[in-house]
Scaffold this active site. Sequence first.
Site, PDB file in Angstrom:
ATOM      1  CG  ASP A  78      -1.942   0.898   1.013  1.00  0.00           C
ATOM      2  OD1 ASP A  78      -2.022   1.710   0.019  1.00  0.00           O
ATOM      3  OD2 ASP A  78      -2.974   0.978   1.702  1.00  0.00           O
TER       4      ASP A  78
HETATM    5  C1  BGC Z   1      -5.034   3.278   0.260  1.00  0.00           C
HETATM    6  C2  BGC Z   1      -5.217   2.224  -0.817  1.00  0.00           C
HETATM    7  C3  BGC Z   1      -4.918   2.897  -2.263  1.00  0.00           C
HETATM    8  C4  BGC Z   1      -3.796   3.861  -2.259  1.00  0.00           C
HETATM    9  C5  BGC Z   1      -3.437   4.435  -3.774  1.00  0.00           C
HETATM   10  C6  BGC Z   1      -3.461   4.095   0.153  1.00  0.00           C
HETATM   11  O1  BGC Z   1      -3.657   5.214   0.895  1.00  0.00           O
HETATM   12  O2  BGC Z   1      -4.950   2.850   1.483  1.00  0.00           O
HETATM   13  O3  BGC Z   1      -6.504   1.773  -0.818  1.00  0.00           O
HETATM   14  O4  BGC Z   1      -5.359   2.160  -3.220  1.00  0.00           O
HETATM   15  O5  BGC Z   1      -3.545   4.890  -1.166  1.00  0.00           O
HETATM   16  O6  BGC Z   1      -4.191   5.472  -3.762  1.00  0.00           O
END
Ligand code: BGC
Length: 770
Positions: A264
């Site tokens: 993530d």
């Molecule tokens: C979120 C994810 C997301 C990623 C990209 C993160 O902060 O937890 O769900 O896909 O950002 O935007």
Amino acid sequence: MSITAQMAPAGEAPQLSADNIDEVLAAMTLEEKAQLLVGGASNFAAAGAVVGGSAEAVPGAAGTTVAIPRLGIPATILTDGPAGVRINPTRPGDDKTYYATAFPIGTAVASTWNTALAEEIGRAIGDETKEYHCDVILGPGMNLHRNPLCGRNFEYYSEDPLLTGKIAAAYVRGVQSEGAGTSIKHFAVNSQETQRTSVDERASQRALRELYLKGFEIAVKEGKPWTVMASYNAVNGTLAQENRELLTDVLRTDWGFDGMVMTDWIGQRNTAAQVHAGNDLMEPGQAQQCEEIVAKVNSGELDIKDVDTSVRRLLEYIVKTPSFKRYPATDAPDLKKHAEITRRTANEGIVLLKNNGILPLSPDIKTVALFGVSSYEFLSGGVGSGCVHPPYVVDMVTGLANAGLSTTPRLTDTYRKYIQYAADKFEMDRHPAKWFQSPVMGQQKYPEISFSQYALATEEPLADAAIITIGRQAGEGIDREIDGDFNLSPDELEMLHDVTARFHSAGKPVIVIINSGSVIETASWKSLPDAIIVAWQPGMEGGNSVADILTGKANPSGKLTMTWPVNAIDHPSTQNYPLPMDLYTYNTMYDWTKGISGYHYTNHGEDIYVGYRYFDTFDKDVSYPFGYGLSYTDFEYSRPAVSAKGDDIAVSVTVKNTGRVPGKEVVQVYATAPDGTLEKPAKELKAFGKTRELKPGESETLTMTLKRRDLASFDESQSAWVVDPGTYQFHIAASVDDVRASVPLRVEGMTEKTTDALKPRVDFPRLSRK
Ligand code: BGC
């Protein structure tokens, strides 16, 4: 190791194809390998890598993998997700627009209990992903609804892992059938937002295997996602992204996942530990992460074999992508066709909680008084990275008008003026440092208007019915509060009481629409209105979907995918759920190296008793049970039959529409295990099915299947799934509290060993029925 030393002379370097991955891998320099494992957010000047910043490629997309042109490796583009493609709708100097369909949110999709529909939504999202030059949609989000206060529950599906896994697998199959990829997220145990980047989620091996990992296991085995996203948090003491037991032992050894894992979105952590754990791609990517990989391979702290394993997985992923295949993206997906899918799926996910006979509305009802700011600012989805930019959102006024119902002009006009005023005031009041303090974080957009009883009494002529929309907004980065969010605010309660009193005194009905991504308190006020509809956040056709249900154009067939408790504290997990705090306070208190004291860990003391597994087993009252939802027709279930053939168990039941209008019915199969060595919940969902639309008098036989292994519990003492031999009761039910028939079946025992992964390092009390 120098770059030039390893590079094949220009013109002789192999060009990536699906058949020469080994050859390309062998031709890569260490620096090129490092670059491939680190996302393209930063600007890499070295070794021929091209800047892969998503801003250049597809503005608003979340991330990229970098291109290495020397070897014919293109950049690939990763976009959020999950309720549609999240990219910037407009671009500077470009007249064209890039709006994407806002599909129903996760909870709404799961509430259909219809895997074919989830797959259809997946196909539409897969199509938009590739038409907008993207390769992977960062979804589905599939963390468990451990507690109603999680800010991102709207993106997720259910408190039950079987339902979660089946819906996620269907979404994945749908997207990937279009040639785009998915990233099932957030792996794992990311069921809270507070302190999400550092909290240690402590849970027993059994709770992990049976609940928090189970949905992912099903999605991996039945959906075969191209990628998995490792969550920010730690699991039993080790960050998920550095957790080899999670990312290799469980995910690959036990489940056979052969795709790619990405982090993530976070900055540099221990990159070497991440790669060694089986985390192949670091997103969004920082130059220092590349340098660290190179330095640690050279110093022997990171084995080049681990790097090569990850590079191979990246290459195997890349050759599947639309970018690699040079898919001729149009930037013009068929939004009209997808709007139709959105409306149809939202209709099927809407849940009717209460109906005293007033719905569907009779044709005599022509004017409606619309209360609640969300009637006018209808919420199509949640906020944060899960928020999509649609071309429009159909509000309730428009949805009702499209269905031939008008709203009372004075009230509608007053609300519109109020919303304009509240929006302007909010902007004026907002301190620039509180940019993140959006009006949509936490609860409804603006405080409700408190109309005086005088105003209600003098509203003439009185509309034929009143509709009150209760809206709730929530999203990434912050959990929900109990007061004024899970619970209704004093203004909302006053509105409910006053409007109901006024309309009922004139013999006119009141209908409540819940426009929320997750659960709210209903027990204290549900006796007031004549009907209650949970519309969720149903996507950009929202108002039309609600009107379809109100008028009976669509017959509700959604059922709850989570328990609606009497009080938020009735969930045992609320006791160890972190207190949400204002994001400003949070950021002020937050020390990125230490986190916030008192928020370092969450002990999953409720253990396997999450959601209905708790309420059902411990016999606690709920407001509405898991699996519950009304229809405008009635269904009769025949005597069910349960049979076993080898490892396959089949449960069949004939469902007959005995009412007066066509409708679909969701049937649930729960199992109760015989007494054995481990304690078990009273019942657990093991299969489900949904009929096609049955006309009055029509029947359909549903055959729902499961494997013997699906009856297993996880025995920590032997690191194994164990099915106790004996007589299992199979309950055929309309909800967890509405069992229509139970049939016994003798089942042979079985044991399946797993790796002994993810042992808690700290003891904490575990809830037990003994
Ligand atoms: C979120 C994810 C997301 C990623 C990209 C993160 O902060 O937890 O769900 O896909 O950002 O935007």
